[in-house]
Scaffold this motif. Structure first.
Motif, PDB file in Angstrom:
ATOM      1  N   ARG A  52       1.099  -1.246  -0.331  1.00 46.22           N
ATOM      2  CA  ARG A  52       0.006   0.101  -0.164  1.00 46.22           C
ATOM      3  C   ARG A  52       0.726   1.264   0.055  1.00 46.22           C
ATOM      4  NH1 ARG A  52      -4.888   0.013   2.447  1.00 46.22           N
ATOM      5  NH2 ARG A  52      -5.713   1.925   1.777  1.00 46.22           N
ATOM      6  N   THR A  53       0.379   2.918  -0.771  1.00 49.10           N
ATOM      7  CA  THR A  53       1.473   3.351  -0.768  1.00 49.10           C
ATOM      8  C   THR A  53       0.302   4.817  -0.054  1.00 49.10           C
ATOM      9  OG1 THR A  53       0.493   4.164  -2.916  1.00 49.10           O
ATOM     10  CG2 THR A  53       2.201   2.541  -2.841  1.00 49.10           C
ATOM     11  N   GLU A  54       0.809   5.902   0.326  1.00 47.56           N
ATOM     12  CA  GLU A  54      -0.237   6.758   0.383  1.00 47.56           C
ATOM     13  C   GLU A  54      -0.578   7.578  -0.481  1.00 47.56           C
ATOM     14  OE1 GLU A  54       1.826   9.990   2.473  1.00 47.56           O
ATOM     15  OE2 GLU A  54       2.888   8.716   4.142  1.00 47.56           O
ATOM     16  N   GLU A  55      -0.172   6.830  -1.902  1.00 47.05           N
ATOM     17  CA  GLU A  55      -1.382   7.650  -3.013  1.00 47.05           C
ATOM     18  C   GLU A  55      -2.289   6.543  -3.202  1.00 47.05           C
ATOM     19  OE1 GLU A  55       0.878   8.767  -6.829  1.00 47.05           O
ATOM     20  OE2 GLU A  55       1.777   6.512  -6.446  1.00 47.05           O
ATOM     21  N   PHE A  56      -2.081   5.658  -3.381  1.00 43.12           N
ATOM     22  CA  PHE A  56      -3.384   4.216  -3.901  1.00 43.12           C
ATOM     23  C   PHE A  56      -3.467   3.458  -2.854  1.00 43.12           C
ATOM     24  CE2 PHE A  56      -0.813   5.427  -8.078  1.00 43.12           C
ATOM     25  CZ  PHE A  56      -1.526   5.893  -8.484  1.00 43.12           C
ATOM     26  N   LEU A  57      -5.334   3.949  -2.870  1.00 43.44           N
ATOM     27  CA  LEU A  57      -6.195   2.741  -1.724  1.00 43.44           C
ATOM     28  C   LEU A  57      -6.032   1.366  -2.548  1.00 43.44           C
ATOM     29  CD1 LEU A  57      -8.751   6.360  -1.119  1.00 43.44           C
ATOM     30  CD2 LEU A  57      -6.546   5.303   0.217  1.00 43.44           C
ATOM     31  N   ILE A  58      -5.533   0.606  -3.159  1.00 46.54           N
ATOM     32  CA  ILE A  58      -5.228  -0.239  -3.168  1.00 46.54           C
ATOM     33  C   ILE A  58      -3.903  -1.008  -2.948  1.00 46.54           C
ATOM     34  CG2 ILE A  58      -4.793   0.500  -5.754  1.00 46.54           C
ATOM     35  CD1 ILE A  58      -6.752  -2.034  -6.486  1.00 46.54           C
ATOM     36  N   THR A  59      -3.689  -1.988  -3.415  1.00 46.38           N
ATOM     37  CA  THR A  59      -2.515  -3.071  -2.342  1.00 46.38           C
ATOM     38  C   THR A  59      -1.820  -3.415  -4.340  1.00 46.38           C
ATOM     39  OG1 THR A  59      -3.297  -4.105  -0.410  1.00 46.38           O
ATOM     40  CG2 THR A  59      -1.175  -4.783  -1.446  1.00 46.38           C
ATOM     41  N   LEU A  60      -0.916  -2.717  -4.534  1.00 41.85           N
ATOM     42  CA  LEU A  60      -0.174  -2.911  -5.588  1.00 41.85           C
ATOM     43  C   LEU A  60       1.324  -3.584  -5.800  1.00 41.85           C
ATOM     44  CD1 LEU A  60      -2.027   0.382  -7.410  1.00 41.85           C
ATOM     45  CD2 LEU A  60      -2.513  -2.074  -7.813  1.00 41.85           C
TER      46      LEU A  60
END
Length: 112
Positions: free
Chosen positions: A2-10
């Motif tokens: 997870r990043t602070e940018e996207f709300l999805i695990t990538l």
């Protein structure tokens, strides 16, 4: 991841792909990076990306998915796909734009 940018695990590869989709929205649709990320978050937040889904997404140009987040389909039910030949008869100026997520929604993870 997870990043602070996207709300999805990538994973690293998909993170780059999502950043490419955001780049398309910024460069071709003229919106801010914050809005581009918010639109992608609205569409994909909470989604679990299976290896099959990742493969399907990665098989298309980032434009294919990015344009679907930004535009409604045209009167013939088509969306641009990111290929100059396939998109040649689509009038981008006539495509209706989907509304951005509300500014007070959790989808806005970046400042404008």
């Amino acid at each position: 991841m997870r990043t602070e940018e996207f709300l999805i695990t990538l994973d690293e590869e998909m993170l780059e792909y999502f950043r490419d989709m955001a780049d398309v929205l910024v460069e071709r649709c003229g919106i801010s990076r914050a809005e581009a990320v918010a639109r992608l978050n609205e569409r994909y937040a909470g989604k679990e990306m299976s290896p099959l889904e990742q493969g399907l997404m990665g098989h298309e140009f980032p434009e294919f998915w990015a344009y679907g987040v930004y535009y409604y389909p045209d009167e013939k039910g088509r969306l641009p796909v990111g290929d100059a030949v396939a998109d040649a008869d689509i009038d981008f100026a006539r495509l209706r734009v989907r509304p951005a997520p509300p500014k007070d929604s959790p989808f806005w993870t970046l400042d404008e």
